[in-house]
Design a protein around this motif. Structure first.
Motif: not given
Length: 174
Positions: A59, A62-63, A90, A93-95, A155
């Motif tokens: 995660d 990705a961020r 995730a 957080a739209y991760s 996402r």
């Protein structure tokens, strides 16, 4: 045409998606993927000691990178259930995290097998999509779909459940 295992097809699919880092915890349900990752010099495998920590690492990756973070849970049952907190975070957080989860062999599903958990139902409320592989020939398509969904607006995380027998099957590769 050459023959490859389903595990090798997963790694080739990750390479096709441009994946450079995979976080994961080795387990018997995903051994064919780990074997193929060993020979993939363009993908760095970052081993963790706990799936929960590893999903948070994917995660964070990705961020920070804007790319999908990839986590490989090599064991069904407790290995998969340990993904819940990180995937829920995730999701909130739209991760874009793509979790590849080892699963029981196809013939053992819904037979009260050792460490059986309904991974589809478990992950459905905390992911954008949860996929279950049913044919080894569909591995490239499912991995591609997982990345497409994870990276499309809004996402979020996607789980691909990979039964052990399908990872061990041999299939033809171009």
């Amino acid at each position: 045409m050459t023959s490859i295992t389903g595990g090798k097809a997963v790694v080739e699919s990750l390479q096709a998606e441009g994946v450079s880092h995979v976080f994961g915890l080795i387990g018997s349900a995903g051994m064919e993927i780990f074997d193929a990752l060993f020979d993939a010099s363009d993908i760095r495998f970052i081993g963790v000691r706990d799936e929960r920590t590893g999903v948070h690492m994917a995660d964070g990756y990705a961020r920070a990178s804007g790319q999908a973070g990839v986590f490989l849970a090599g064991q069904n049952g407790p290995g998969a259930t340990n993904l819940v907190t990180g995937l829920a975070q995730a999701h909130a957080a739209y991760s874009p995290v793509v979790a590849l989860a080892g699963s029981l062999s196809s013939s053992h599903i819904h037979r009260d097998a050792f460490q059986e958990v309904d991974q589809q139902s478990l992950f459905k409320p905390i992911t954008k999509k949860t996929l279950m592989l049913t044919q080894s020939a569909r591995i490239p398509e499912m991995v591609r779909e997982a990345f497409r969904v994870a990276l499309s607006p809004r996402r979020g995380p996607v789980v691909v459940n990979l039964p052990r027998d399908l990872l061990a099957e041999t299939l033809e590769s171009a």
